[in-house]
Design a protein around this motif. Structure first.
Motif, PDB file in Angstrom:
ATOM      1  N   PRO A 196       0.766  -1.181  -0.004  1.00  0.00           N
ATOM      2  CA  PRO A 196       0.008  -0.045   0.090  1.00  0.00           C
ATOM      3  C   PRO A 196       0.916   1.433   0.069  1.00  0.00           C
ATOM      4  CG  PRO A 196      -0.777  -1.611   1.584  1.00  0.00           C
ATOM      5  CD  PRO A 196       0.549  -2.083   1.158  1.00  0.00           C
ATOM      6  N   LEU A 197       0.419   2.411  -0.835  1.00  0.00           N
ATOM      7  CA  LEU A 197       1.219   3.316  -0.749  1.00  0.00           C
ATOM      8  C   LEU A 197       1.333   4.168   0.345  1.00  0.00           C
ATOM      9  CD1 LEU A 197       2.490   5.869  -2.227  1.00  0.00           C
ATOM     10  CD2 LEU A 197       0.491   6.557  -3.277  1.00  0.00           C
ATOM     11  N   THR A 198       0.178   3.975   1.439  1.00  0.00           N
ATOM     12  CA  THR A 198       0.337   4.682   2.709  1.00  0.00           C
ATOM     13  C   THR A 198       1.587   4.315   3.439  1.00  0.00           C
ATOM     14  OG1 THR A 198      -2.050   4.816   2.668  1.00  0.00           O
ATOM     15  CG2 THR A 198      -0.967   5.183   4.763  1.00  0.00           C
ATOM     16  N   LEU A 199       1.789   2.995   3.346  1.00  0.00           N
ATOM     17  CA  LEU A 199       2.970   2.290   4.248  1.00  0.00           C
ATOM     18  C   LEU A 199       4.099   2.821   3.694  1.00  0.00           C
ATOM     19  CD1 LEU A 199       1.976  -1.514   4.598  1.00  0.00           C
ATOM     20  CD2 LEU A 199       1.465   0.509   6.028  1.00  0.00           C
ATOM     21  N   VAL A 200       4.376   3.122   2.237  1.00  0.00           N
ATOM     22  CA  VAL A 200       5.637   3.645   1.590  1.00  0.00           C
ATOM     23  C   VAL A 200       5.728   4.832   2.146  1.00  0.00           C
ATOM     24  CG1 VAL A 200       6.710   3.938  -0.498  1.00  0.00           C
ATOM     25  CG2 VAL A 200       5.194   2.094  -0.364  1.00  0.00           C
ATOM     26  N   ILE A 201       4.562   5.682   2.040  1.00  0.00           N
ATOM     27  CA  ILE A 201       4.850   7.171   2.656  1.00  0.00           C
ATOM     28  C   ILE A 201       5.099   7.300   4.043  1.00  0.00           C
ATOM     29  CG2 ILE A 201       3.725   9.268   2.895  1.00  0.00           C
ATOM     30  CD1 ILE A 201       4.387   8.880  -0.027  1.00  0.00           C
ATOM     31  N   VAL A 202       4.372   6.416   4.725  1.00  0.00           N
ATOM     32  CA  VAL A 202       4.675   6.360   6.378  1.00  0.00           C
ATOM     33  C   VAL A 202       6.110   6.226   6.704  1.00  0.00           C
ATOM     34  CG1 VAL A 202       4.102   5.561   8.640  1.00  0.00           C
ATOM     35  CG2 VAL A 202       2.446   6.213   7.071  1.00  0.00           C
ATOM     36  N   PHE A 203       6.736   5.000   6.059  1.00  0.00           N
ATOM     37  CA  PHE A 203       8.012   4.492   6.174  1.00  0.00           C
ATOM     38  C   PHE A 203       9.048   5.767   5.765  1.00  0.00           C
ATOM     39  CE2 PHE A 203      11.770   3.069   3.809  1.00  0.00           C
ATOM     40  CZ  PHE A 203      12.468   2.446   4.790  1.00  0.00           C
ATOM     41  N   CYS A 204       8.689   6.285   4.701  1.00  0.00           N
ATOM     42  CA  CYS A 204       9.643   7.411   4.359  1.00  0.00           C
ATOM     43  C   CYS A 204       9.489   8.459   5.208  1.00  0.00           C
ATOM     44  CB  CYS A 204       9.279   7.847   2.866  1.00  0.00           C
ATOM     45  SG  CYS A 204       9.682   6.714   1.458  1.00  0.00           S
ATOM     46  N   GLY A 205       8.495   8.918   5.613  1.00  0.00           N
ATOM     47  CA  GLY A 205       8.324   9.958   6.602  1.00  0.00           C
ATOM     48  C   GLY A 205       8.519   9.696   7.846  1.00  0.00           C
ATOM     49  N   LEU A 206       8.509   8.487   8.579  1.00  0.00           N
ATOM     50  CA  LEU A 206       8.787   8.242   9.908  1.00  0.00           C
ATOM     51  C   LEU A 206      10.053   7.414  10.027  1.00  0.00           C
ATOM     52  CD1 LEU A 206       5.166   7.524  11.333  1.00  0.00           C
ATOM     53  CD2 LEU A 206       6.420   9.651  11.362  1.00  0.00           C
TER      54      LEU A 206
END
Length: 219
Positions: free
Chosen positions: A59-69
């Motif tokens: 899921p893209l949300t997981l990718v974005i959260v991984f990059c941000g956090l």
């Protein structure tokens, strides 16, 4: 609500910047991955296939959260002293990495449309694998997948809304802010933002569709 117009325009401008920067990076990375997918080296083919499989099914949300956090907070990856600018760049990394997997598959499909005889003729003339891709295969492949790449760009434009998950103030996060300020006008605000995305994406589909018809490779 007219006082909020600069806020809305700024949010859509940020969405456009996110889209353009991510699209450029994804195109470069996706092209490299596509070249790896058709490489004569099994290790490169395997690495590219693994990348595409993992990213397309995450899921893209997981990718974005991984990059941000994950990258931003835990690994302390920093591009700027400003937190908002840093999260913007981390969002671009996430969007680019995710979209590159889809770009790769689109370009690989285009590569498969190039007649095998042309690649064999190029090798007979002494061209290396890289030269074959650069001068013979990729120019035709790109012309064959203009429409699919347009669809990927449209999807990327809409996917930028996921950057709100780490606090990037693009359109969807701004819409949420306006919902909280003007609870009596939730429906008009929604349709206003929906219209904004329609204005961004509809011309892309029309332009890429026209380019696909004009630049189609005759077989």
């Amino acid at each position: 609500m007219i006082d909020d117009l600069p806020l809305v325009l700024g949010a859509f401008w940020l969405t456009i910047r996110l889209t353009l920067a991510s699209a450029l990076a994804a195109l470069v990375l996706g092209t490299v991955l596509a070249a790896m997918r058709v490489s004569p080296l099994a290790v490169l083919r395997g690495a590219a296939a693994g990348y595409v499989t993992v990213l397309r099914n995450t899921p893209l949300t997981l990718v974005i959260v991984f990059c941000g956090l994950g990258l931003g907070l835990v690994l302390d990856v920093s591009f700027s002293g400003s937190l908002s600018v840093n999260y913007l760049w981390l969002s671009i990394i996430g969007l680019s990495a995710y979209t590159a997997a889809f770009v790769c598959e689109a370009i690989r499909a285009g590569i498969n449309t190039v007649p095998v005889g042309q690649a064999e003729a190029a090798r007979a003339l002494g061209l290396t694998f890289g030269q074959n891709l650069r001068y013979i295969v990729l120019p035709q492949a790109f012309r064959a997948v203009i429409a699919p790449l347009g669809s990927v760009l449209i999807a990327l434009t809409k996917n930028t809304t996921v950057a709100a998950a780490i606090g990037v103030a693009e359109a969807s996060l701004t819409m949420k802010t306006l919902f909280e300020r003007h609870q009596e006008a939730v429906v008009p605000i929604f349709f206003g933002f929906a219209l904004g995305f329609l204005v961004l994406t509809l011309p892309v589909g029309l332009v890429f569709g026209r380019l696909a018809r004009r630049l189609a490779v005759a077989r």
